[in-house]
Enzyme design. Structure first.
Site, PDB file in Angstrom:
ATOM      1  CG  ASP A 188      -5.410  -2.050  -4.321  1.00 40.64           C
ATOM      2  OD1 ASP A 188      -5.817  -1.674  -3.187  1.00 40.64           O
ATOM      3  OD2 ASP A 188      -4.839  -3.143  -4.513  1.00 40.64           O
ATOM      4  CB  SER A 189      -7.547  -4.843  -9.828  1.00 34.86           C
ATOM      5  OG  SER A 189      -6.432  -5.401 -10.518  1.00 34.86           O
ATOM      6  CB  THR A 190      -8.495  -9.445  -7.873  1.00 32.90           C
ATOM      7  OG1 THR A 190      -9.423  -8.973  -8.868  1.00 32.90           O
ATOM      8  CG2 THR A 190      -9.154  -9.376  -6.505  1.00 32.90           C
ATOM      9  CG  ASP A 191      -3.606 -12.071  -9.192  1.00 30.51           C
ATOM     10  OD1 ASP A 191      -3.883 -12.098  -7.977  1.00 30.51           O
ATOM     11  OD2 ASP A 191      -2.447 -11.984  -9.624  1.00 30.51           O
ATOM     12  CD  GLU A 194     -14.013  -3.584  -4.059  1.00 34.72           C
ATOM     13  OE1 GLU A 194     -12.782  -3.382  -4.083  1.00 34.72           O
ATOM     14  OE2 GLU A 194     -14.561  -4.637  -4.471  1.00 34.72           O
ATOM     15  CG  ASP A 202     -16.521  -3.800 -13.831  1.00 31.40           C
ATOM     16  OD1 ASP A 202     -16.749  -4.931 -14.260  1.00 31.40           O
ATOM     17  OD2 ASP A 202     -15.421  -3.216 -13.975  1.00 31.40           O
ATOM     18  CG  ASP A 219      -7.332  -4.037   1.109  1.00 30.04           C
ATOM     19  OD1 ASP A 219      -7.164  -4.541  -0.012  1.00 30.04           O
ATOM     20  OD2 ASP A 219      -6.662  -3.072   1.534  1.00 30.04           O
ATOM     21  CG  HIS A 240      -2.032  -1.060   1.056  1.00 26.28           C
ATOM     22  ND1 HIS A 240      -2.228  -2.051   1.987  1.00 26.28           N
ATOM     23  CD2 HIS A 240      -2.931  -1.297   0.063  1.00 26.28           C
ATOM     24  CE1 HIS A 240      -3.206  -2.842   1.590  1.00 26.28           C
ATOM     25  NE2 HIS A 240      -3.646  -2.423   0.417  1.00 26.28           N
TER      26      HIS A 240
HETATM   27  N1  SAM Z   1      -3.395  -6.145  -3.034  1.00 28.75           N
HETATM   28  C1  SAM Z   1      -4.207  -7.057  -3.791  1.00 28.75           C
HETATM   29  C2  SAM Z   1      -3.442  -7.608  -4.953  1.00 28.75           C
HETATM   30  O1  SAM Z   1      -2.431  -7.018  -5.330  1.00 28.75           O
HETATM   31  O2  SAM Z   1      -3.860  -8.653  -5.445  1.00 28.75           O
HETATM   32  C3  SAM Z   1      -5.490  -6.389  -4.210  1.00 28.75           C
HETATM   33  C4  SAM Z   1      -6.300  -6.115  -3.017  1.00 28.75           C
HETATM   34  S1  SAM Z   1      -7.906  -5.530  -3.186  1.00 28.75           S
HETATM   35  C5  SAM Z   1      -8.666  -6.626  -2.085  1.00 28.75           C
HETATM   36  C6  SAM Z   1      -8.481  -6.030  -4.790  1.00 28.75           C
HETATM   37  C7  SAM Z   1      -9.891  -5.504  -4.963  1.00 28.75           C
HETATM   38  O3  SAM Z   1     -10.233  -5.404  -6.357  1.00 28.75           O
HETATM   39  C8  SAM Z   1     -10.994  -6.393  -4.348  1.00 28.75           C
HETATM   40  O4  SAM Z   1     -11.631  -5.676  -3.330  1.00 28.75           O
HETATM   41  C9  SAM Z   1     -11.938  -6.714  -5.510  1.00 28.75           C
HETATM   42  O5  SAM Z   1     -13.290  -6.778  -5.114  1.00 28.75           O
HETATM   43  C10 SAM Z   1     -11.655  -5.529  -6.423  1.00 28.75           C
HETATM   44  N2  SAM Z   1     -12.035  -5.718  -7.827  1.00 28.75           N
HETATM   45  C11 SAM Z   1     -11.826  -6.795  -8.608  1.00 28.75           C
HETATM   46  N3  SAM Z   1     -12.306  -6.570  -9.855  1.00 28.75           N
HETATM   47  C12 SAM Z   1     -12.816  -5.309  -9.858  1.00 28.75           C
HETATM   48  C13 SAM Z   1     -13.436  -4.494 -10.842  1.00 28.75           C
HETATM   49  N4  SAM Z   1     -13.630  -4.946 -12.103  1.00 28.75           N
HETATM   50  N5  SAM Z   1     -13.830  -3.241 -10.498  1.00 28.75           N
HETATM   51  C14 SAM Z   1     -13.622  -2.771  -9.241  1.00 28.75           C
HETATM   52  N6  SAM Z   1     -13.050  -3.494  -8.244  1.00 28.75           N
HETATM   53  C15 SAM Z   1     -12.645  -4.760  -8.566  1.00 28.75           C
END
Ligand code: SAM
Length: 286
Positions: free
Chosen positions: A158-161, A104, A136, A85, A61
């Site tokens: 800061d998204s998921t994979d 988010e 989204d 988070d 972060h």
């Molecule tokens: N630090 C983590 C990593 O590097 O993998 C990411 C942490 S954060 C929890 C990732 C966030 O992206 C999640 O809360 C997930 O719900 C969100 N997310 C995934 N796809 C998304 C989208 N299309 N639009 C907005 N948020 C999204």
């Protein structure tokens, strides 16, 4: 005793002992789990992949927030995509910004993080400067880009994979639309995977984001629970002076903010753009 087994890769995986399970459920978008582990503190996983842990979240972060913010130096409007988070928001609101929009997709991630990972957001979700949008991120930038709203100085993805709901946030169209939401001297940064195991992510981003910005590069940091060595962060800007800020300026901005950090400092900022050969080779093979 129950163990969480990460499902990111087939051939290798990491397991964490679940010392106390706080939450586990299928949300509208993904499988969410929050548990305590004796060494890592509280851990959040989404769809079987470690997202963040109390033990090492500060590295990720701090680096994804303070590198663009201190390089820019005068950012007033920030957009965070993802980050449910709350850790990214916590670091961004430490800066003298006027406004931050966070988009988010999953309300449950926000709600459960506030309840079971309170140190991550540390009250930042109550910051008066925040506009929290549950949507989204692709939909948001698609609509915002076509609006006449004031654009952003810094955009942090800061998204998921790039699987499941996160996949669209690594697409050509997303990067193009995100740039249309960025001021002409703005900076966009994204989490971009662990190239030791996910080299395709830097290759794809180099191609897709590289076509949009005068300066596109990567910087890195080692985050223990993002298994496989360095995590890379993608950096895109047309503000080339921001890409190589004067060390004295960085130090002055860092000291003026009196930022309490555990990983970031101006020397690490500069050094983080120095990449090992295997990452250069992965990028060059894009
Ligand atoms: N630090 C983590 C990593 O590097 O993998 C990411 C942490 S954060 C929890 C990732 C966030 O992206 C999640 O809360 C997930 O719900 C969100 N997310 C995934 N796809 C998304 C989208 N299309 N639009 C907005 N948020 C999204």
């Amino acid at each position: 005793m129950k163990y969480f087994k990460e499902t990111l890769y087939d051939a290798v995986c990491q397991e964490y002992r679940v010392d106390k399970l706080y939450f586990e459920s299928k949300t509208e978008h993904q499988h969410l789990m929050i548990f305590h582990n004796a060494m890592l503190g509280r851990v959040m996983t989404l769809d079987g992949i470690v997202q963040t842990t109390e033990a090492d979240e500060f590295i990720y972060h701090e680096m994804l927030a303070h590198v663009p913010m201190l390089a820019h130096g005068q950012a007033k409007r920030v957009l965070i995509i993802g980050g449910g988070d709350g850790g990214m928001l916590r670091e961004v609101v430490k800066h003298p910004i006027a406004h931050v929009t966070q988009v988010e997709i999953d309300q449950s991630v926000v709600d459960m993080a506030i309840e079971y990972l309170p140190k991550h957001s540390n009250g930042a979700y109550n910051d008066a400067r925040l506009n929290l949008v549950i949507d989204d991120g692709f939909n948001f930038v698609n609509t915002f880009a076509a609006s006449d709203n004031e654009k952003f100085d810094v955009i942090i993805s800061d998204s998921t994979d790039p699987i499941g709901p996160g996949e669209v946030l690594f697409s050509d169209d997303f990067y193009r639309l995100a740039k249309a939401c960025l001021k002409s001297d703005g900076i966009m940064v994204t989490q971009n995977g662990v190239p030791f195991f996910q080299a395709d992510e830097v290759q794809n981003t180099q191609t897709r984001m590289g076509a949009l910005y005068r300066d596109m590069r990567f910087y890195c940091a080692p985050i223990p629970t993002y298994y496989g060595g360095f995590m890379t962060f993608a950096w895109g800007t047309d503000n080339t002076s921001a890409s190589a800020p004067d060390a004295a300026d960085l130090n002055h901005r860092f000291e003026a903010l009196a930022l309490e950090t555990r990983y970031y400092n101006p020397a690490i900022h500069t050094a983080s753009f120095a990449l090992p050969q295997y990452i250069h080779k992965a990028i060059e093979s894009a």
